[in-house]
Design an enzyme around this catalytic site. Structure first.
Site, mmCIF file in Angstrom:
data_model
loop_
_atom_site.group_PDB
_atom_site.id
_atom_site.type_symbol
_atom_site.label_atom_id
_atom_site.label_comp_id
_atom_site.label_asym_id
_atom_site.label_seq_id
_atom_site.Cartn_x
_atom_site.Cartn_y
_atom_site.Cartn_z
ATOM 1 N N GLY A 17 24.305 13.179 -28.752
ATOM 2 C CA GLY A 17 23.745 13.671 -27.496
ATOM 3 C C GLY A 17 24.273 12.886 -26.306
ATOM 4 N N ALA A 18 24.549 11.605 -26.546
ATOM 5 C CA ALA A 18 25.024 10.773 -25.438
ATOM 6 C C ALA A 18 26.412 11.237 -24.972
ATOM 7 C CB ALA A 18 25.051 9.311 -25.861
ATOM 8 N N GLY A 33 0.841 -1.199 0.000
ATOM 9 C CA GLY A 33 0.000 0.000 0.000
ATOM 10 C C GLY A 33 0.870 1.241 0.000
ATOM 11 N N GLY A 34 0.340 2.306 0.582
ATOM 12 C CA GLY A 34 1.071 3.575 0.608
ATOM 13 C C GLY A 34 2.367 3.495 1.381
#
Ligand code: HXC
Length: 518
Positions: free
Chosen positions: A407-408, A172-173
């Site tokens: 870009g890399a 859960g949370g």
């Protein structure tokens, strides 16, 4: 017996009872599942005799559903302060023997107390999680308690290292506290993390899946990346936390401890001169390079099973703690994809927050093309890594071993992203793209116009491009890299660069906070 000794006897008895948590039977049940109790775990984690417990007598205040019939001292969590390797840490360990370690309001107050102390006093905070989630009988109070913990995770982020270990259920949370911390350890087969368990999954989607397949350590270590370290046993998990802390400072105002080393600074490794294969399409193992240049070959890898095309982890270089980021040519040719970008970005930001210099080893052919990557937002995710390097103000030493394309190349700590010292091996190829791709773009018309000589044209232009760009000297001529170094000397050169940068001071413009591409 005097009144005083009577009081003391009562204290001793009350402590002894509190130490039993939910009682012998539940301790046995915990052991039967192959799990240790909260106190046994803390005993293994902390230096002997160093644990100072707080709030041992705190009790829950719930009266719903018959809860007022039982008020175990300490409720479902053991909290306090101790030392690891002589250095102070704050800890909390959820006690599954008391209401399944479920979180009551008072439990959250105990946890928040140590989190506040950790932040105020500048020491790491370690949480050992083993809990059935929000204490159902307390309703909204338990939810409020979770939110108070989350807020402290957020306030402490970047101030003190926060480490979570999942040693049982975490559902859960409740999963969001570990997710907000810097590093998450999990124990294989006895721990799991998920927002909704198998039963809910089945009722909503019809999918049948076991706890282990849905949220076990191996799954989170290899597929989701939620888990940084998947360990075989609880002992290995607790040892792992200690090993990690040895590389970290106590807080963001300190540097990591210097350790003694007998590994010579000027140790050369001739094997590195021939590690890069002649064929640029052939792989080699980046672990060999890392092992060769760091002190005693010791490397603590983070996220070992996740996005293996990039390697991140801690090592010492001449006794100084460093964060290593390296492309791995033997996995997907070292390409950058969504997961690799996320993984490395988070690591770079951690190192920067805690004053740990970055050593980046580059061999990257580019970003992974394709619809899967584009639809998954490789643009935004790649930008995370770019952002992380560009904003980092710690010393940054980069070595390009082979490919540094497009870009890399920029993303991997290039000079213009305020890389401090950028070296290249003679085998480096720093260019907009590889030769094949470049020729296909530039000479597509010529090749199409003369199909008979297409191969010759292609090969001739490829040679021209390779001679011009497939080397480090174009970049070196422009000062984009600071020196071309012999591979065998890499350890010495990187350490010398780190020594030069030890006093580095660099600021980013004042702002409320940044808006990195999430
Ligand atoms: C109160 C709980 C509890 C809970 C377990 N117990 N979870 N008590 N609140 N959430 C109690 C059990 O009643 C039992 O009490 C004891 O702990 C041990 O539990 P068992 O079921 O016997 O253990 P086991 O078989 O190992 O199963 C463990 C478990 C299961 C898988 C965790 O207990 C379970 O499913 N619990 C409920 C999980 C859950 O739905 N939690 C709420 C999630 S929602 P006795 O007295 O019999 O020993 C949530 C929201 C958080 O957490 C949101 C934050 C933002």
């Amino acid at each position: 017996m005097s009144i005083q000794s009577d009081h003391i006897e009562k204290l001793v008895q009350r402590r002894a009872k509190a130490r039993l948590g939910g009682g012998e039977k539940r301790i046995e049940a915990q052991h039967a599942k192959g799990k240790k109790t909260a106190r046994e775990r803390l005993e293994l984690l902390l230096d002997p005799g160093s644990f100072e417990e707080y709030d041992m007598f705190v009790q829950h205040r719930c009266t719903n559903f018959g809860m007022d019939a039982s008020h175990p001292d300490g409720d479902g969590v053991v909290t306090g302060c101790g030392t690891i390797g002589g250095r102070q840490v704050y800890v909390y360990a959820q006690d599954f023997t008391v209401s399944g370690g479920s979180l009551s309001k008072t439990m959250s107050e105990k946890i928040c107390k140590v989190m506040d102390m950790a932040r105020r006093n500048g020491a790491p905070c370690i949480g050992l999680n083993d809990s059935g989630g929000a204490r159902i009988q307390e309703g909204i109070d338990a939810l409020a308690g979770y939110a108070e913990i989350f807020e402290r995770n957020i306030l402490g982020s970047g101030v003190v290292p926060q480490i979570s270990a999942i040693m049982g259920p975490c559902a859960g949370g409740a999963v969001y506290s570990p997710a907000l911390t810097d590093f998450t350890f999990m124990v294989k087969n006895t721990s799991y993390m998920f927002l909704t368990g198998p039963a809910v999954v089945k009722s909503v989607t019809g999918e049948e899946v076991s706890q282990e397949e849905l949220g076990g350590a191996s799954v989170h270590a290899s597929k989701s990346g939620v888990c940084h370290f998947a360990c075989d046993t609880e002992e290995e998990t607790l040892e792992g936390i200690k090993a990690l802390l040895a590389f970290l400072p106590q807080n963001n105002l300190e540097t990591a401890p210097l350790v003694e080393t007998s590994d010579p600074v000027n140790r050369v490794d001739d094997a590195l001169n021939s590690i890069v294969p002649d064929n640029p399409n052939k792989a080699y193992n980046m672990y060999a390079v890392i092992g060769s240049i760091v002190d005693d070959g010791k490397f603590l890898e983070v996220h070992k099973q996740f996005a293996k095309n990039i390697i991140v982890g801690f090592a010492h270089m001449n006794g100084r703690s460093v964060g290593i980021v390296a492309n791995q040519p033997s996995e997907l040719a070292g390409v950058l994809d969504i997961n690799a970008s996320r993984k490395a970005a988070r690591f770079v930001r951690f190192c920067d927050a805690f004053n740990i210099p970055l050593v980046t080893l580059v061999d990257v052919p580019g970003f992974l093309p394709g619809t899967q990557q584009e639809y998954g937002a490789i643009i935004t995710n790649g930008a995370k890594l770019l952002y992380a390097y560009g904003e980092a103000t710690v010393p940054k030493v980069t070595v390009t071993l082979r490919k540094g394309y497009g870009g890399a190349h920029i993303v991997m700590s290039c000079k213009q992203l305020r890389g401090d010292i950028n070296y290249a091996w003679p085998s480096a190829e720093i260019a907009v793209m590889g030769a094949d791709g470049a020729v296909n773009v530039l000479y597509a018309k010529d090749i199409k116009a003369d199909p008979e000589h297409a191969k010759e044209i292609f090969e001739e232009k490829k040679k021209e491009y390779t001679d011009l760009f497939s080397n480090p000297y174009q970049a070196a001529q422009k000062g984009y890299i600071d020196d071309v170094i012999e591979p065998r000397n890499t350890r010495f050169r990187v350490i010398r660069a780190l020594e030069q940068l030890a006093g580095k001071r660099e600021e980013i413009p004042a702002k409320k906070h940044d808006n990195l591409p999430l």
